[in-house]
Design a protein around this motif. Structure first.
Motif, PDB file in Angstrom:
ATOM      1  N   ARG A   2      73.815 -36.490 106.477  1.00 46.53           N
ATOM      2  CA  ARG A   2      73.381 -37.872 106.681  1.00 46.53           C
ATOM      3  C   ARG A   2      74.213 -38.810 105.806  1.00 46.53           C
ATOM      4  O   ARG A   2      74.441 -38.529 104.627  1.00 46.53           O
ATOM      5  CB  ARG A   2      71.905 -38.010 106.332  1.00 46.53           C
ATOM      6  N   PHE A   3      74.650 -39.917 106.392  1.00 45.76           N
ATOM      7  CA  PHE A   3      75.476 -40.899 105.693  1.00 45.76           C
ATOM      8  C   PHE A   3      74.877 -42.291 105.829  1.00 45.76           C
ATOM      9  O   PHE A   3      74.300 -42.635 106.860  1.00 45.76           O
ATOM     10  CB  PHE A   3      76.894 -40.933 106.289  1.00 45.76           C
ATOM     11  N   LEU A   4      75.055 -43.092 104.780  1.00 43.45           N
ATOM     12  CA  LEU A   4      74.755 -44.518 104.797  1.00 43.45           C
ATOM     13  C   LEU A   4      76.051 -45.243 104.460  1.00 43.45           C
ATOM     14  O   LEU A   4      76.625 -45.031 103.387  1.00 43.45           O
ATOM     15  CB  LEU A   4      73.665 -44.871 103.777  1.00 43.45           C
ATOM     16  N   VAL A   5      76.527 -46.077 105.372  1.00 45.09           N
ATOM     17  CA  VAL A   5      77.781 -46.808 105.209  1.00 45.09           C
ATOM     18  C   VAL A   5      77.475 -48.207 104.694  1.00 45.09           C
ATOM     19  O   VAL A   5      76.692 -48.949 105.291  1.00 45.09           O
ATOM     20  CB  VAL A   5      78.550 -46.859 106.551  1.00 45.09           C
ATOM     21  N   ASP A   6      78.092 -48.560 103.588  1.00 41.16           N
ATOM     22  CA  ASP A   6      77.856 -49.839 102.921  1.00 41.16           C
ATOM     23  C   ASP A   6      78.468 -51.008 103.713  1.00 41.16           C
ATOM     24  O   ASP A   6      79.311 -50.817 104.588  1.00 41.16           O
ATOM     25  CB  ASP A   6      78.443 -49.781 101.508  1.00 41.16           C
ATOM     26  N   ALA A  12      81.618 -49.393 112.757  1.00 39.70           N
ATOM     27  CA  ALA A  12      82.350 -48.386 113.537  1.00 39.70           C
ATOM     28  C   ALA A  12      82.532 -47.092 112.751  1.00 39.70           C
ATOM     29  O   ALA A  12      82.640 -46.013 113.337  1.00 39.70           O
ATOM     30  CB  ALA A  12      83.711 -48.935 113.962  1.00 39.70           C
ATOM     31  N   LEU A  13      82.539 -47.170 111.427  1.00 36.94           N
ATOM     32  CA  LEU A  13      82.650 -45.955 110.611  1.00 36.94           C
ATOM     33  C   LEU A  13      81.401 -45.092 110.789  1.00 36.94           C
ATOM     34  O   LEU A  13      81.497 -43.874 110.950  1.00 36.94           O
ATOM     35  CB  LEU A  13      82.862 -46.312 109.147  1.00 36.94           C
ATOM     36  N   ALA A  14      80.246 -45.710 110.801  1.00 36.89           N
ATOM     37  CA  ALA A  14      79.002 -44.964 111.032  1.00 36.89           C
ATOM     38  C   ALA A  14      78.996 -44.383 112.439  1.00 36.89           C
ATOM     39  O   ALA A  14      78.584 -43.234 112.643  1.00 36.89           O
ATOM     40  CB  ALA A  14      77.790 -45.864 110.812  1.00 36.89           C
ATOM     41  N   VAL A  27      74.559 -50.178 106.877  1.00 35.30           N
ATOM     42  CA  VAL A  27      73.575 -50.991 106.166  1.00 35.30           C
ATOM     43  C   VAL A  27      72.850 -51.938 107.121  1.00 35.30           C
ATOM     44  O   VAL A  27      71.629 -52.121 107.029  1.00 35.30           O
ATOM     45  CB  VAL A  27      74.257 -51.771 105.019  1.00 35.30           C
ATOM     46  N   THR A  28      73.575 -52.510 108.055  1.00 29.01           N
ATOM     47  CA  THR A  28      72.951 -53.460 108.972  1.00 29.01           C
ATOM     48  C   THR A  28      71.973 -52.797 109.942  1.00 29.01           C
ATOM     49  O   THR A  28      71.187 -53.487 110.584  1.00 29.01           O
ATOM     50  CB  THR A  28      74.020 -54.245 109.758  1.00 29.01           C
ATOM     51  N   ASP A  29      72.004 -51.470 110.032  1.00 33.57           N
ATOM     52  CA  ASP A  29      71.024 -50.748 110.856  1.00 33.57           C
ATOM     53  C   ASP A  29      69.659 -50.664 110.160  1.00 33.57           C
ATOM     54  O   ASP A  29      68.647 -50.456 110.815  1.00 33.57           O
ATOM     55  CB  ASP A  29      71.489 -49.315 111.146  1.00 33.57           C
ATOM     56  N   ILE A  30      69.656 -50.810 108.845  1.00 37.49           N
ATOM     57  CA  ILE A  30      68.415 -50.629 108.087  1.00 37.49           C
ATOM     58  C   ILE A  30      67.898 -51.908 107.456  1.00 37.49           C
ATOM     59  O   ILE A  30      66.793 -51.941 106.927  1.00 37.49           O
ATOM     60  CB  ILE A  30      68.575 -49.545 106.999  1.00 37.49           C
ATOM     61  N   GLY A  31      68.705 -52.972 107.476  1.00 37.68           N
ATOM     62  CA  GLY A  31      68.294 -54.231 106.858  1.00 37.68           C
ATOM     63  C   GLY A  31      69.456 -55.196 106.818  1.00 37.68           C
ATOM     64  O   GLY A  31      70.489 -54.968 107.446  1.00 37.68           O
ATOM     65  N   PRO A  32      69.304 -56.260 106.034  1.00 35.62           N
ATOM     66  CA  PRO A  32      70.377 -57.258 105.966  1.00 35.62           C
ATOM     67  C   PRO A  32      71.628 -56.707 105.285  1.00 35.62           C
ATOM     68  O   PRO A  32      71.543 -55.870 104.386  1.00 35.62           O
ATOM     69  CB  PRO A  32      69.774 -58.403 105.155  1.00 35.62           C
ATOM     70  N   ALA A  33      72.783 -57.195 105.717  1.00 31.14           N
ATOM     71  CA  ALA A  33      74.063 -56.755 105.147  1.00 31.14           C
ATOM     72  C   ALA A  33      74.165 -57.067 103.664  1.00 31.14           C
ATOM     73  O   ALA A  33      74.875 -56.386 102.926  1.00 31.14           O
ATOM     74  CB  ALA A  33      75.220 -57.396 105.896  1.00 31.14           C
ATOM     75  N   VAL A  50      74.292 -39.593 102.012  1.00 31.45           N
ATOM     76  CA  VAL A  50      75.515 -39.801 101.237  1.00 31.45           C
ATOM     77  C   VAL A  50      75.901 -41.259 101.420  1.00 31.45           C
ATOM     78  O   VAL A  50      76.019 -41.731 102.552  1.00 31.45           O
ATOM     79  CB  VAL A  50      76.639 -38.870 101.732  1.00 31.45           C
ATOM     80  N   LEU A  51      76.108 -41.964 100.336  1.00 30.51           N
ATOM     81  CA  LEU A  51      76.450 -43.383 100.371  1.00 30.51           C
ATOM     82  C   LEU A  51      77.973 -43.528 100.404  1.00 30.51           C
ATOM     83  O   LEU A  51      78.658 -43.080  99.489  1.00 30.51           O
ATOM     84  CB  LEU A  51      75.864 -44.076  99.148  1.00 30.51           C
ATOM     85  N   ILE A  52      78.488 -44.121 101.467  1.00 30.65           N
ATOM     86  CA  ILE A  52      79.926 -44.372 101.599  1.00 30.65           C
ATOM     87  C   ILE A  52      80.155 -45.845 101.331  1.00 30.65           C
ATOM     88  O   ILE A  52      79.565 -46.704 101.992  1.00 30.65           O
ATOM     89  CB  ILE A  52      80.436 -43.995 102.999  1.00 30.65           C
ATOM     90  N   THR A  53      81.032 -46.144 100.375  1.00 30.82           N
ATOM     91  CA  THR A  53      81.199 -47.528  99.938  1.00 30.82           C
ATOM     92  C   THR A  53      82.622 -47.813  99.495  1.00 30.82           C
ATOM     93  O   THR A  53      83.384 -46.894  99.176  1.00 30.82           O
ATOM     94  CB  THR A  53      80.232 -47.822  98.770  1.00 30.82           C
TER      95      THR A  53
END
Length: 109
Positions: A2-6, A12-14, A27-33, A50-53
């Motif tokens: 599982r990944f969370l893209v900052d 498109a990365l997600a 991030v925009t899938d779960i709340g404000p950018a 995993v947080l990708i940033t």
């Protein structure tokens, strides 16, 4: 995995990670950018993501110790969405291997 893209990285990365069989959210899938870093940190922890940033703040937060999500820190300069995806996609399997081997911080240049 599982990944969370900052927010500094494109949605498109997600989508690319999802297409490769991973559960990935931007991030925009779960709340404000502009959600605070701490909220993203806690979301990643709660969801074992995993947080990708590109944000140096997350690597700095690791220094404080305590419970932390796995962080993948992308350290490339400004680039187009397409170029970023083309650069990152061949690295996905290696990133996953590194995480599965126990690395809790992966820095990509």
């Amino acid at each position: 995995m599982r990944f969370l893209v900052d927010a500094q990285l494109p949605p498109a990365l997600a989508r690319m990670l999802s297409a490769r069989g991973h559960l990935a959210e931007h991030v925009t899938d779960i709340g404000p950018a502009d959600s605070p870093d701490r909220d993203l940190w806690l979301y990643a922890l709660d969801h074992k993501a995993v947080l990708i940033t590109k944000d140096e703040d997350f690597s700095s937060m690791l220094v404080f110790g305590g419970e932390a999500p796995i962080v993948v820190w992308i350290r490339v300069g400004n680039t187009s969405r397409r170029a970023l995806i083309e650069w990152f996609e061949p690295l996905v399997d290696r990133v996953v291997e590194m995480i599965e081997a126990g690395n809790d911080f992966v820095e990509l240049r």
